[in-house]
Design an enzyme around this catalytic site. Sequence first.
Site, PDB file in Angstrom:
ATOM      1  N   CYS A   1       1.023  -1.275   0.058  1.00  0.00           N
ATOM      2  CA  CYS A   1       0.207   0.049  -0.118  1.00  0.00           C
ATOM      3  C   CYS A   1       0.684   1.192   0.004  1.00  0.00           C
ATOM      4  CB  CYS A   1      -0.819   0.050   1.268  1.00  0.00           C
ATOM      5  SG  CYS A   1      -1.783  -1.584   1.622  1.00  0.00           S
TER       6      CYS A   1
ATOM      7  N   ARG B   1       1.396   1.351  -5.803  1.00  0.00           N
ATOM      8  CA  ARG B   1       1.515   0.599  -4.593  1.00  0.00           C
ATOM      9  C   ARG B   1       0.030   0.057  -4.293  1.00  0.00           C
ATOM     10  NH1 ARG B   1       6.160   0.440  -2.042  1.00  0.00           N
ATOM     11  NH2 ARG B   1       4.897  -0.337  -0.409  1.00  0.00           N
TER      12      ARG B   1
ATOM     13  N   TRP C   1      -4.075  -1.907  -1.186  1.00  0.00           N
ATOM     14  CA  TRP C   1      -4.117  -3.077  -2.001  1.00  0.00           C
ATOM     15  C   TRP C   1      -4.609  -4.037  -0.963  1.00  0.00           C
ATOM     16  CZ3 TRP C   1      -1.589  -4.449  -6.956  1.00  0.00           C
ATOM     17  CH2 TRP C   1      -2.082  -5.810  -7.433  1.00  0.00           C
TER      18      TRP C   1
ATOM     19  N   ASN D   1       0.770   0.337   6.030  1.00  0.00           N
ATOM     20  CA  ASN D   1       1.295  -0.803   5.357  1.00  0.00           C
ATOM     21  C   ASN D   1       1.738  -1.893   5.913  1.00  0.00           C
ATOM     22  OD1 ASN D   1       2.033  -1.871   2.697  1.00  0.00           O
ATOM     23  ND2 ASN D   1       3.804  -0.397   2.547  1.00  0.00           N
ATOM     24  N   GLY D   2       1.427  -3.009   5.408  1.00  0.00           N
ATOM     25  CA  GLY D   2       2.070  -4.417   6.030  1.00  0.00           C
ATOM     26  C   GLY D   2       1.077  -5.163   6.635  1.00  0.00           C
TER      27      GLY D   2
ATOM     28  N   GLU E   1      11.947 -19.863 -19.884  1.00  0.00           N
ATOM     29  CA  GLU E   1      11.671 -18.541 -19.387  1.00  0.00           C
ATOM     30  C   GLU E   1      13.008 -17.547 -19.781  1.00  0.00           C
ATOM     31  OE1 GLU E   1      10.055 -14.861 -17.995  1.00  0.00           O
ATOM     32  OE2 GLU E   1       9.302 -16.712 -18.748  1.00  0.00           O
TER      33      GLU E   1
ATOM     34  N   LYS F   1      12.877 -14.558 -22.365  1.00  0.00           N
ATOM     35  CA  LYS F   1      13.326 -13.053 -21.758  1.00  0.00           C
ATOM     36  C   LYS F   1      14.507 -12.449 -22.739  1.00  0.00           C
ATOM     37  CE  LYS F   1      11.055 -12.040 -18.648  1.00  0.00           C
ATOM     38  NZ  LYS F   1       9.943 -12.629 -19.375  1.00  0.00           N
TER      39      LYS F   1
ATOM     40  N   GLU G   1      12.729 -11.580 -26.137  1.00  0.00           N
ATOM     41  CA  GLU G   1      11.783 -10.391 -25.794  1.00  0.00           C
ATOM     42  C   GLU G   1      12.651  -8.918 -26.048  1.00  0.00           C
ATOM     43  OE1 GLU G   1       8.036 -11.665 -23.358  1.00  0.00           O
ATOM     44  OE2 GLU G   1       9.971 -11.494 -22.136  1.00  0.00           O
TER      45      GLU G   1
ATOM     46  N   HIS H   1      18.903 -35.111 -28.839  1.00  0.00           N
ATOM     47  CA  HIS H   1      17.930 -35.513 -29.618  1.00  0.00           C
ATOM     48  C   HIS H   1      17.746 -34.420 -30.654  1.00  0.00           C
ATOM     49  CE1 HIS H   1      17.202 -39.329 -27.691  1.00  0.00           C
ATOM     50  NE2 HIS H   1      16.988 -38.552 -26.327  1.00  0.00           N
TER      51      HIS H   1
ATOM     52  N   LYS I   1       2.037  -5.172 -23.359  1.00  0.00           N
ATOM     53  CA  LYS I   1       1.964  -5.588 -21.990  1.00  0.00           C
ATOM     54  C   LYS I   1       0.889  -6.563 -21.713  1.00  0.00           C
ATOM     55  CE  LYS I   1       3.504  -6.094 -17.827  1.00  0.00           C
ATOM     56  NZ  LYS I   1       4.684  -6.944 -17.671  1.00  0.00           N
TER      57      LYS I   1
END
Length: 609
Positions: free
Chosen positions: A2, A27, A74, A98-99, A482, A486, A489, A505, A604
């Site tokens: 947050c 946030r 959040w 926050n937390g 991945e 990356k 991309e 193979h 995105k």
Amino acid sequence: MCGIVGYIGAQDATPIIIDGLRRLEYRGYDSAGIATLDGGKIDIRRAQGKLVNLEKLLGEKPVSGSCGIGHTRWATHGRPSEINAHPHYAGGIVVVHNGIIENYLALKERLRSQGHRFTSETDTEIIAHLIEEHHKQTRDFEAAVRRALGEVRGAYAVAILCEQEPGKLIAAKLGSPLVVGKGRGESFVASDIPAMLSHTREMIFLEDGEMVVFENGAMRFSNLAGTPLEKAAKTIDWSPLMAEKGGYKHFMLKEIYEQPRAIADTIAGRVLEEKGEVYLEGLDLSATELAAMEKVFIIACGTSWHAALVGKFLIEKHCRVPVEVDIASEFRYRDPIVNERTLTLLISQSGETADTLAALREARGKGGKVAAICNVVDSSIARESHGVIYTHAGPEIGVASTKAFTTQLVALFLFAVHLGRVRGTLDQAQGRAMLDALVTLPRKVEAALELDGAIEQAAREYMGARDFLYLGRGNQYPIALEGALKLKEISYIHAEGYPAGEMKHGPIALIDENLPVVVVVPHNDTFEKVISNLEEVHARGGRVIAVTDHTDPGLTEKSDAVFMLPKIIDELMPVLTSIPMQLLAYHIAVLKGTDVDQPRNLAKSVTVE
């Protein structure tokens, strides 16, 4: 995760706080609120949804004062709503937080027995009541805050006002970020630097267990025991764009470095270590429903699909239920067999991915239960699922996913522990051991990030390559995929990820002195087999870049570069091995001069099929 903003000075606090919250909305954006203190009276305005809703409310019902605190949220404890929005008030005390307060239920029961009445579902509200209770006893605002914070367990950054002491603002932190801004005759406090940068560049960073009291144009620092501290200000020399990027050259690099915090936020409030259990607040599927599932589909696209592949290993191993992983764009075109005993788990950073949304509707249409792992509150996929596990990564600006990916891996780990406990395939001791390892993960990601300099040096050596090969085995095969993605991309270098055992193979024909081969080789059950694959590369002149957690003479001798990671249980090692993949791709792309944050032809959120 947050955002907090506080102000005390000669100006009207409201526009300053709203401007700061706007810069912190990354946030959290499911609710926002503000409290001002003027003439011994606190005024509070709160609104569900994004900050614009609070601004509209303030246009209709303005508040003002020379002292105030604000918050953008959040949700962790309690659904997104006006009643759960911060600030929270009790008996003349108002708090933004926050937390996570881990022992809030025990504190809440005690406070209830003392006559306190609660109006929200949040853990934060107990802080206001706890300070109120101590303030009744001491009649000392500072002492009440110290005593209250001494009772709470967990993580917090707090800013607090008291109607009985209108010229004072108190803030403190433990495990959540908090920065003080030093102005001329005015002071600021916030979760992050950009919230204050248009007002001051003199910043003081609070450490865990520290508290600041703003009063009469001055600030006093101490620890929670009351011992005074001397804190020096640092001058922040950032441009507005650099401020948005937190001082980093690119959003992608900022987001790579945000991963320890993003992972900690995704874990926060969900781990019941002593019981070996996981609390998933938004899943909304009962233990009975989950235990009845006979099959799990995991559906995703791109990077999220790689997370799904790791999830298959986790769920099959610890929950003993068969798992199929599908690329979302293929799922509904093969007429999948779905029924009421099938759980379909969708993974999407944005929650708006068109193919994934179509797969969700296909599964629901056939009568299956549907859950989502998602990063955006109230997105389409979250709304249409029977339950959702939010990854608290915060907005990810860079197109190439980094912190969204690793928090998806953490969410899958949490889900696997939860499902295993529900199904009885994980006992309490096993669950506790897995969660004990999980809580160490943010610190170990920080240690992995210390490889940055060495990886940048390696990038200079390999940036001229036309092709890369990435090899991994078991739950590291998806990380090889991945890593290759990356690099493709953002650097536009052709790269392939392969199961290490499959190299002979076909791909072995590509190996020569011009081909860098990244081998992911943690010290697990397949270590010796992957070393054998690495030797095959070395014998044919390939340039080996090894990512490992184990010192092995054979590995070192046959590798051109070795990146050594900290040790952790095998189920969490994919999070750590992801870090060198991200940094290697990033540094090669920077050296090649590509647009790291907005690579060509990519978006995105893919909202078309």
